[in-house]
Design a protein around this motif. Structure first.
Motif, PDB file in Angstrom:
ATOM      1  N   GLN A 261      -1.607   0.035   4.549  1.00 34.68           N
ATOM      2  CA  GLN A 261      -2.410  -0.676   5.536  1.00 34.68           C
ATOM      3  C   GLN A 261      -1.686  -1.901   6.102  1.00 34.68           C
ATOM      4  OE1 GLN A 261      -4.200   1.844   6.084  1.00 34.68           O
ATOM      5  NE2 GLN A 261      -6.117   0.744   6.300  1.00 34.68           N
ATOM      6  N   LEU A 262      -0.836  -2.529   5.299  1.00 31.08           N
ATOM      7  CA  LEU A 262      -0.016  -3.628   5.822  1.00 31.08           C
ATOM      8  C   LEU A 262       0.770  -3.178   7.045  1.00 31.08           C
ATOM      9  CD1 LEU A 262       1.589  -5.357   2.681  1.00 31.08           C
ATOM     10  CD2 LEU A 262      -0.022  -6.384   4.286  1.00 31.08           C
ATOM     11  N   SER A 263       1.439  -2.040   6.904  1.00 25.85           N
ATOM     12  CA  SER A 263       2.258  -1.537   8.009  1.00 25.85           C
ATOM     13  C   SER A 263       1.409  -1.102   9.189  1.00 25.85           C
ATOM     14  CB  SER A 263       3.117  -0.366   7.526  1.00 25.85           C
ATOM     15  OG  SER A 263       4.081  -0.791   6.588  1.00 25.85           O
ATOM     16  N   ILE A 264       0.311  -0.388   8.907  1.00 28.53           N
ATOM     17  CA  ILE A 264      -0.528   0.122   9.990  1.00 28.53           C
ATOM     18  C   ILE A 264      -1.085  -1.017  10.836  1.00 28.53           C
ATOM     19  CG2 ILE A 264      -2.730   1.243  10.496  1.00 28.53           C
ATOM     20  CD1 ILE A 264      -2.161   3.193   8.225  1.00 28.53           C
ATOM     21  N   TYR A 265      -1.606  -2.055  10.163  1.00 30.85           N
ATOM     22  CA  TYR A 265      -2.283  -3.094  10.937  1.00 30.85           C
ATOM     23  C   TYR A 265      -1.350  -4.190  11.440  1.00 30.85           C
ATOM     24  CZ  TYR A 265      -6.536  -0.687  10.093  1.00 30.85           C
ATOM     25  OH  TYR A 265      -7.494   0.282  10.086  1.00 30.85           O
ATOM     26  N   ALA A 266      -0.215  -4.345  10.834  1.00 29.24           N
ATOM     27  CA  ALA A 266       0.793  -5.223  11.434  1.00 29.24           C
ATOM     28  C   ALA A 266       1.205  -4.656  12.784  1.00 29.24           C
ATOM     29  CB  ALA A 266       2.000  -5.360  10.518  1.00 29.24           C
ATOM     30  N   ASN A 267       1.373  -3.340  12.829  1.00 32.35           N
ATOM     31  CA  ASN A 267       1.742  -2.692  14.089  1.00 32.35           C
ATOM     32  C   ASN A 267       0.568  -2.635  15.059  1.00 32.35           C
ATOM     33  OD1 ASN A 267       4.636  -1.203  14.100  1.00 32.35           O
ATOM     34  ND2 ASN A 267       3.879  -1.373  12.007  1.00 32.35           N
ATOM     35  N   GLY A 350       6.543   7.323   9.440  1.00 33.77           N
ATOM     36  CA  GLY A 350       6.476   7.230   7.985  1.00 33.77           C
ATOM     37  C   GLY A 350       5.138   6.754   7.482  1.00 33.77           C
ATOM     38  N   PHE A 351       4.684   5.559   7.948  1.00 35.68           N
ATOM     39  CA  PHE A 351       3.470   5.011   7.345  1.00 35.68           C
ATOM     40  C   PHE A 351       2.204   5.750   7.772  1.00 35.68           C
ATOM     41  CE2 PHE A 351       4.272   1.784  10.831  1.00 35.68           C
ATOM     42  CZ  PHE A 351       3.151   2.032  11.607  1.00 35.68           C
ATOM     43  N   LYS A 352       2.195   6.371   8.964  1.00 30.86           N
ATOM     44  CA  LYS A 352       1.019   7.151   9.337  1.00 30.86           C
ATOM     45  C   LYS A 352       0.980   8.481   8.581  1.00 30.86           C
ATOM     46  CE  LYS A 352      -1.819   6.479  11.843  1.00 30.86           C
ATOM     47  NZ  LYS A 352      -3.156   5.871  11.621  1.00 30.86           N
ATOM     48  N   SER A 353       2.136   9.079   8.322  1.00 30.55           N
ATOM     49  CA  SER A 353       2.169  10.300   7.510  1.00 30.55           C
ATOM     50  C   SER A 353       1.770  10.004   6.073  1.00 30.55           C
ATOM     51  CB  SER A 353       3.569  10.919   7.542  1.00 30.55           C
ATOM     52  OG  SER A 353       3.917  11.335   8.833  1.00 30.55           O
ATOM     53  N   ALA A 354       2.068   8.793   5.608  1.00 30.44           N
ATOM     54  CA  ALA A 354       1.737   8.427   4.228  1.00 30.44           C
ATOM     55  C   ALA A 354       0.241   8.401   3.995  1.00 30.44           C
ATOM     56  CB  ALA A 354       2.341   7.048   3.908  1.00 30.44           C
ATOM     57  N   SER A 355      -0.536   8.072   5.022  1.00 25.81           N
ATOM     58  CA  SER A 355      -1.977   7.921   4.835  1.00 25.81           C
ATOM     59  C   SER A 355      -2.667   9.217   4.424  1.00 25.81           C
ATOM     60  CB  SER A 355      -2.611   7.343   6.108  1.00 25.81           C
ATOM     61  OG  SER A 355      -3.956   7.017   5.896  1.00 25.81           O
ATOM     62  N   PRO A 356      -2.545  10.338   5.169  1.00 22.86           N
ATOM     63  CA  PRO A 356      -3.185  11.576   4.713  1.00 22.86           C
ATOM     64  C   PRO A 356      -2.580  12.113   3.427  1.00 22.86           C
ATOM     65  CG  PRO A 356      -1.837  11.984   6.662  1.00 22.86           C
ATOM     66  CD  PRO A 356      -1.919  10.504   6.496  1.00 22.86           C
ATOM     67  N   ALA A 411       8.974  -4.004   5.270  1.00 24.04           N
ATOM     68  CA  ALA A 411       9.941  -3.046   4.727  1.00 24.04           C
ATOM     69  C   ALA A 411       9.982  -3.132   3.208  1.00 24.04           C
ATOM     70  CB  ALA A 411      11.325  -3.312   5.317  1.00 24.04           C
ATOM     71  N   ALA A 412       9.944  -4.355   2.681  1.00 24.79           N
ATOM     72  CA  ALA A 412       9.956  -4.537   1.227  1.00 24.79           C
ATOM     73  C   ALA A 412       8.686  -3.976   0.595  1.00 24.79           C
ATOM     74  CB  ALA A 412      10.094  -6.024   0.892  1.00 24.79           C
ATOM     75  N   ALA A 413       7.534  -4.193   1.237  1.00 27.51           N
ATOM     76  CA  ALA A 413       6.263  -3.707   0.698  1.00 27.51           C
ATOM     77  C   ALA A 413       6.233  -2.181   0.637  1.00 27.51           C
ATOM     78  CB  ALA A 413       5.105  -4.223   1.546  1.00 27.51           C
ATOM     79  N   SER A 414       6.740  -1.522   1.661  1.00 27.61           N
ATOM     80  CA  SER A 414       6.782  -0.055   1.665  1.00 27.61           C
ATOM     81  C   SER A 414       7.702   0.476   0.575  1.00 27.61           C
ATOM     82  CB  SER A 414       7.238   0.457   3.031  1.00 27.61           C
ATOM     83  OG  SER A 414       6.293   0.157   4.028  1.00 27.61           O
ATOM     84  N   THR A 415       8.815  -0.220   0.346  1.00 30.94           N
ATOM     85  CA  THR A 415       9.747   0.194  -0.707  1.00 30.94           C
ATOM     86  C   THR A 415       9.109   0.061  -2.087  1.00 30.94           C
ATOM     87  OG1 THR A 415      11.608  -0.546   0.655  1.00 30.94           O
ATOM     88  CG2 THR A 415      12.034  -0.193  -1.690  1.00 30.94           C
TER      89      THR A 415
END
Length: 452
Positions: A261-267, A350-356, A411-415
């Motif tokens: 969600q960090l990545s989704i809503y930052a974007n 990447g981050f949208k595919s991660a959600s489902p 990037a660090a959070a996703s890693t």
């Protein structure tokens, strides 16, 4: 055998009708949801110029939505179980539409904060209500597909939100209204209209569906009832939501979803601001360019779903998606504005595919009585990433004049999230026992039937 075959055929036919009739309604609701969530991202500069809302105040107000969402998610879930998903979904839509409409009249930071908080409170429970509705209508073998299509619809909705926002902002001056007032007013009113329409289009129970034959109603109702009986919990279905908060797997799932969600809503909230760094852009071009990452995400989610259907374990796919998000975000931080858009498109894939992929792990075999509260907890706590991301980006931009340090943090959070996936307990489909009395309701699940 003939009666059994007929029942199976009737269930398949009823489910097919559900996908054709009901799922499109859910996707329209999701589009309205995305429009009202993301519209402030396109109105940011205008709010600063006309109302005096700076970057930090904007980020805080954008994030307040998720504080309210987390506070009211569980209470909303309880009310949904009392009144039913149909009534509650309509109430949610009308409520958030009214609040969003009122955003057209915001005059200062305080009013901005209050309305953003009320918007989160109004919308709380939307996603769990949809999942609960699926659980009451769709057999387990097709439920994952329904959820995946619904989540994938969020990328389509995000792709539409940019061009729609750009066109509405271009109405600046029409009828004496500013462009951002057209944006909030139109999208809020649209949600109210759709909310009332949904109340009349959705059916509360399978028995109420006039678009199903009598045999289809009987077969589908029996299939859902059989699954409920198979997954019955030892305590008669009484779930203590607060004890679930202490379950290590729930907390781990919350942490991973928080990163997504960090990545989704930052974007969602800052992508238009990043694109505006490209020379020569206008509100209209920013709106259309903002759709590019989300369009790329739709295709990525499609291929991820294809791989997911063939994979016994979803964990490697989830790790890969998170790492793609990390690499894309890191590259965007060090690239030129034009190339940053390209790499943010990679990150979105990447981050949208991660959600489902993520939701297949807790959702695949949970009893409906466990499903709604478990998803409500994961969704509400994980969605706090929606507060941290825009607020953090706002502070960073106000202090440094750039969002680049925020991209490094994403990037660090996703890693880190990719590493946490290793510790998830996953039941692989095809060879696992069904839920037994006394099993942990969070991780126990029945084998997932093969999909038609």
């Amino acid at each position: 055998m003939t009666s059994v075959d007929n029942a199976v055929a009737d269930v398949a036919s009823a489910t097919k009708k559900f996908f054709k009739r009901v799922l499109p309604i859910m996707l329209v609701m999701l589009v309205c949801n995305q429009l009202n969530r993301s519209n402030i991202g396109y109105a940011q500069d205008h709010l600063q110029a006309d109302v005096g809302i700076g970057a930090a105040a904007y980020g805080f107000g954008a994030g307040l939505f998720f504080i309210a969402y987390a506070i009211f998610e569980l209470p909303s879930n309880v009310m949904m179980e009392k009144y039913g998903a149909k009534v509650w979904l309509a109430r949610i839509m009308v409520s958030w539409g009214i609040v969003s409409f009122l955003m057209a009249f915001v005059q200062n930071e305080t009013m901005f904060y209050v309305l953003r908080f009320l918007l989160g409170a109004a919308e709380a429970g939307f996603f769990p209500a949809v999942i609960f509705y699926f659980a009451r209508w769709v057999p387990a073998g097709q439920r994952g597909r329904a959820t995946a299509i619904f989540i994938a619809g969020s990328s389509i909705a995000a792709a539409l939100s940019g061009p729609i926002a750009g066109m509405l902002l271009s109405l600046h001056g029409a009828l004496g209204l500013r462009g951002w007032q057209w944006l909030f007013g139109f999208e809020g009113a649209l949600s109210v209209v759709v909310g009332f329409t949904v109340f009349f289009l959705l059916d509360a129970k399978i028995r109420d569906a006039k678009w199903l034959t009598a045999t289809e109603k009987d077969a589908l109702s029996q299939a859902i009832a059989d699954e409920d009986a198979q997954h019955a919990t030892a305590d008669g279905g009484k779930i203590n939501r607060w004890k679930m908060l202490l379950n290590p797997q729930i907390l781990l799932l919350c942490g991973i979803y928080f990163s997504v969600q960090l990545s989704i809503y930052a974007n969602t909230f800052w992508l238009p601001s990043i694109i505006k760094q490209i020379p020569g852009t206008t509100d209209l071009t920013v709106g259309f360019l903002s759709s590019i990452p989300w369009i790329c995400a739709v295709f990525a989610m499609y291929f991820a779903a294809k791989l997911q259907d063939k994979a016994r374990s979803k964990k490697p796919l989830l790790v890969a998606a998170l790492l793609v998000a990390a690499v894309g975000t890191f590259a965007a931080a060090i690239a030129s504005p034009v190339m940053a858009l390209v790499f943010l498109a990679v990150a979105a894939m990447g981050f949208k595919s991660a959600s489902p992929l993520f939701w297949t792990i807790p959702q695949s075999g949970l009893h409906p009585l466990v499903l709604a509260p478990a998803i409500a907890i994961i969704n509400s706590l994980g969605n706090l990433g929606g507060f941290v991301a825009p607020f953090g980006f706002g502070i960073i931009k106000e202090q440094t004049g750039s969002v680049i340090p925020g991209l490094f943090a994403l990037a660090a959070a996703s890693t880190i999230a990719a590493g946490l996936v290793y510790f998830l307990k996953e039941r692989r489909s095809g060879n696992e026992p069904a839920v037994e009395a006394g099993d942990n309701p969070v991780t126990a699940q029945a084998p997932e039937p093969s999909r038609a």
